[in-house]
Design a protein around this motif. Structure first.
Motif, PDB file in Angstrom:
ATOM      1  N   VAL A  99      47.272  52.790   0.578  1.00 10.61           N
ATOM      2  CA  VAL A  99      46.201  51.925   0.081  1.00 10.61           C
ATOM      3  C   VAL A  99      45.951  52.232  -1.390  1.00 10.61           C
ATOM      4  CG1 VAL A  99      43.767  51.298   0.339  1.00 10.61           C
ATOM      5  CG2 VAL A  99      45.156  51.775   2.364  1.00 10.61           C
ATOM      6  N   ALA A 100      45.766  51.176  -2.191  1.00 11.55           N
ATOM      7  CA  ALA A 100      45.544  51.321  -3.633  1.00 11.55           C
ATOM      8  C   ALA A 100      44.408  50.400  -4.073  1.00 11.55           C
ATOM      9  CB  ALA A 100      46.821  50.975  -4.395  1.00 11.55           C
ATOM     10  N   PRO A 101      43.749  50.728  -5.186  1.00 18.15           N
ATOM     11  CA  PRO A 101      42.715  49.835  -5.710  1.00 18.15           C
ATOM     12  C   PRO A 101      43.295  48.459  -6.036  1.00 18.15           C
ATOM     13  CG  PRO A 101      42.584  51.987  -6.759  1.00 18.15           C
ATOM     14  CD  PRO A 101      43.866  51.975  -5.977  1.00 18.15           C
ATOM     15  N   ARG A 102      42.577  47.433  -5.662  1.00 15.79           N
ATOM     16  CA  ARG A 102      43.011  46.067  -5.979  1.00 15.79           C
ATOM     17  C   ARG A 102      42.945  45.868  -7.491  1.00 15.79           C
ATOM     18  NH1 ARG A 102      43.827  41.889  -2.753  1.00 15.79           N
ATOM     19  NH2 ARG A 102      42.850  42.966  -0.988  1.00 15.79           N
ATOM     20  N   ALA A 160      38.109  60.606  -1.808  1.00 16.15           N
ATOM     21  CA  ALA A 160      38.779  60.765  -3.102  1.00 16.15           C
ATOM     22  C   ALA A 160      39.283  59.428  -3.618  1.00 16.15           C
ATOM     23  CB  ALA A 160      39.924  61.762  -2.990  1.00 16.15           C
ATOM     24  N   LEU A 161      39.835  58.608  -2.738  1.00 13.07           N
ATOM     25  CA  LEU A 161      40.311  57.286  -3.149  1.00 13.07           C
ATOM     26  C   LEU A 161      39.142  56.419  -3.600  1.00 13.07           C
ATOM     27  CD1 LEU A 161      42.635  55.225  -3.378  1.00 13.07           C
ATOM     28  CD2 LEU A 161      42.166  54.598  -0.996  1.00 13.07           C
ATOM     29  N   CYS A 162      38.078  56.399  -2.813  1.00 15.69           N
ATOM     30  CA  CYS A 162      36.918  55.574  -3.164  1.00 15.69           C
ATOM     31  C   CYS A 162      36.229  56.080  -4.433  1.00 15.69           C
ATOM     32  CB  CYS A 162      35.924  55.547  -2.002  1.00 15.69           C
ATOM     33  SG  CYS A 162      36.515  54.687  -0.531  1.00 15.69           S
ATOM     34  N   GLY A 163      36.371  57.371  -4.725  1.00 17.85           N
ATOM     35  CA  GLY A 163      35.747  57.928  -5.916  1.00 17.85           C
ATOM     36  C   GLY A 163      36.522  57.688  -7.196  1.00 17.85           C
ATOM     37  N   GLY A 164      37.679  57.072  -7.098  1.00 15.57           N
ATOM     38  CA  GLY A 164      38.440  56.726  -8.284  1.00 15.57           C
ATOM     39  C   GLY A 164      39.369  57.800  -8.789  1.00 15.57           C
ATOM     40  N   GLY A 165      39.575  58.863  -8.015  1.00 16.80           N
ATOM     41  CA  GLY A 165      40.418  59.949  -8.481  1.00 16.80           C
ATOM     42  C   GLY A 165      41.891  59.783  -8.158  1.00 16.80           C
ATOM     43  N   LEU A 166      42.258  58.676  -7.490  1.00 13.78           N
ATOM     44  CA  LEU A 166      43.638  58.483  -7.051  1.00 13.78           C
ATOM     45  C   LEU A 166      44.111  57.074  -7.383  1.00 13.78           C
ATOM     46  CD1 LEU A 166      43.293  60.044  -3.472  1.00 13.78           C
ATOM     47  CD2 LEU A 166      44.300  61.147  -5.482  1.00 13.78           C
ATOM     48  N   ASP A 167      45.409  56.940  -7.613  1.00  7.37           N
ATOM     49  CA  ASP A 167      46.008  55.609  -7.772  1.00  7.37           C
ATOM     50  C   ASP A 167      46.334  54.985  -6.423  1.00  7.37           C
ATOM     51  OD1 ASP A 167      46.170  55.486 -10.694  1.00  7.37           O
ATOM     52  OD2 ASP A 167      47.608  57.132 -10.489  1.00  7.37           O
ATOM     53  N   ALA A 168      46.515  55.813  -5.409  1.00  7.35           N
ATOM     54  CA  ALA A 168      46.776  55.348  -4.048  1.00  7.35           C
ATOM     55  C   ALA A 168      46.596  56.516  -3.104  1.00  7.35           C
ATOM     56  CB  ALA A 168      48.193  54.779  -3.914  1.00  7.35           C
ATOM     57  N   ALA A 169      46.434  56.211  -1.812  1.00  4.95           N
ATOM     58  CA  ALA A 169      46.266  57.258  -0.811  1.00  4.95           C
ATOM     59  C   ALA A 169      46.931  56.847   0.485  1.00  4.95           C
ATOM     60  CB  ALA A 169      44.783  57.541  -0.566  1.00  4.95           C
ATOM     61  N   LEU A 170      47.473  57.845   1.179  1.00  2.00           N
ATOM     62  CA  LEU A 170      48.080  57.638   2.496  1.00  2.00           C
ATOM     63  C   LEU A 170      47.000  57.842   3.557  1.00  2.00           C
ATOM     64  CD1 LEU A 170      51.442  59.509   1.965  1.00  2.00           C
ATOM     65  CD2 LEU A 170      51.205  57.109   2.582  1.00  2.00           C
ATOM     66  N   GLY A 182      36.431  45.329   2.277  1.00  6.73           N
ATOM     67  CA  GLY A 182      35.421  45.369   1.227  1.00  6.73           C
ATOM     68  C   GLY A 182      35.848  44.705  -0.063  1.00  6.73           C
ATOM     69  N   GLY A 183      37.151  44.441  -0.217  1.00  3.71           N
ATOM     70  CA  GLY A 183      37.645  43.705  -1.373  1.00  3.71           C
ATOM     71  C   GLY A 183      38.110  44.538  -2.543  1.00  3.71           C
ATOM     72  N   ALA A 184      37.776  45.833  -2.563  1.00  9.18           N
ATOM     73  CA  ALA A 184      38.129  46.654  -3.716  1.00  9.18           C
ATOM     74  C   ALA A 184      39.509  47.290  -3.585  1.00  9.18           C
ATOM     75  CB  ALA A 184      37.081  47.743  -3.922  1.00  9.18           C
TER      76      ALA A 184
END
Length: 309
Positions: A99-102, A160-170, A182-184
């Motif tokens: 999963v990655a930020p849209r 960590a993903l929701c906090g903006g510290g990652l480009d993507a997470a497994l 949620g759309g983000a």
């Protein structure tokens, strides 16, 4: 003395947020434990680690419970380390999603080099599968070309993903639909879908199992056989009855996220087992083994003969 009070008790530990707990809740809600000759004592907890082990694994190893769920690679590692654990019933093909930020720069596996990738820990099957898929499809290993950050638990990874510290997470599979809704964020890939790119035999095989100490099949074979029957019956009822699935999962199936979560669940849980699938699991483990790493051989006896249905 009531008939129920004379039944043997099977103590089981699961993470409260996982689909293993949903199957267990369905067993209890439908009386499938008592109908199959035992009483299920269910302990639900979080996903924190106890030292180097997941909390549920530590509970089993320490003798606090008789049953947990884990994947075949973890089971092989435990057996190789001398821990006499054995698979008692199939669970499903349990893999998560990347999963990655849209709107971010990471849109496919080819974009992983140089990115900050979050994972639970380095031995997580999702990470090993992603690495193998990138080697096969793109000619690189994310462990060598990406910035890999181990969070230690799936809840910490989500934060960590929701906090903006990652480009993507497994993320674990059941975390994905709600986050995407949620759309983000967007799901770059469903890791279960990556298996279609692997040169392994079909059909799909269970990769996670309900696991116990190897003494239990010898001392109480009828108890485990009853448990295996109740798991199969619970999976069938949950597949057939969306209302029951919603009640035990706590997820409304009428929402987009709920419908997406149920589709993912249906694609993962309730797979039948056949003895020849052990060879397929070994082939998959060999393909997922990082270059130069020890082979994840399935030690003799880890898939309990006569129990897996």
């Amino acid at each position: 003395m009531s008939a129920v009070s004379t039944l043997p008790t099977l103590r089981a530990a699961f993470e409260a947020t996982g689909s293993g707990a949903w199957l267990m809740r369905a067993i209890v809600a439908c009386g499938l434990d008592e109908a199959n000759g035992y009483r299920l004592a269910l302990q639900l907890g979080d996903d924190r680690m106890r030292g180097e082990r997941h909390a549920t694994e530590a509970r089993l190893i320490d003798g606090e419970v008789e049953l947990i769920d884990t994947d075949w690679l973890s089971l092989a590692r435990h057996r190789a380390a001398g821990l006499p654990l054995v698979a008692a019933a199939p669970y499903g093909a349990i893999f998560g999603g990347l999963v990655a930020p849209r709107g971010g720069a990471l849109r496919s596996l080819a974009d992983l080099p140089g990115k900050r990738i979050g994972l639970v820990h380095a031995q997580d099957k999702n990470w090993l599968l992603l690495r193998a898929a990138c080697r096969l499809r793109h000619g690189f290993d994310p462990a060598e070309v990406s910035h890999c950050i181990a969070a230690g638990s799936k809840s910490a990874l989500h934060d960590a993903l929701c906090g903006g510290g990652l480009d993507a997470a497994l993320l674990y599979w059941h975390q994905v639909p709600g986050l995407v809704a949620g759309g983000a964020f967007r799901e770059v890939c469903d890791l279960a879908g990556l298996l279609a790119t692997f040169p392994v035999p079909r059909p799909q095989v269970p990769t996670s199992f309900f696991v116990c100490h190897e003494d239990l099949p010898r001392s109480a074979p009828a108890l485990l056989q009853g448990f295996a029957r109740s798991v199969s019956a619970a999976a069938a009822r949950l597949r057939a009855d969306p209302g029951l699935w919603s009640r035990v999962s706590g997820v409304p199936v009428g929402s987009w996220a709920g419908a997406a979560l149920r589709r993912k669940w249906l694609a993962r849980v309730g797979l039948a087992w056949a003895p020849e699938m052990a060879a397929r699991l070994q082939e998959l483990a060999d393909l997922m083994a990082p270059p130069g790493a020890p082979r994840h051989a399935l030690p003799a006896g880890c898939l309990a003969a006569g129990l897996l249905l």
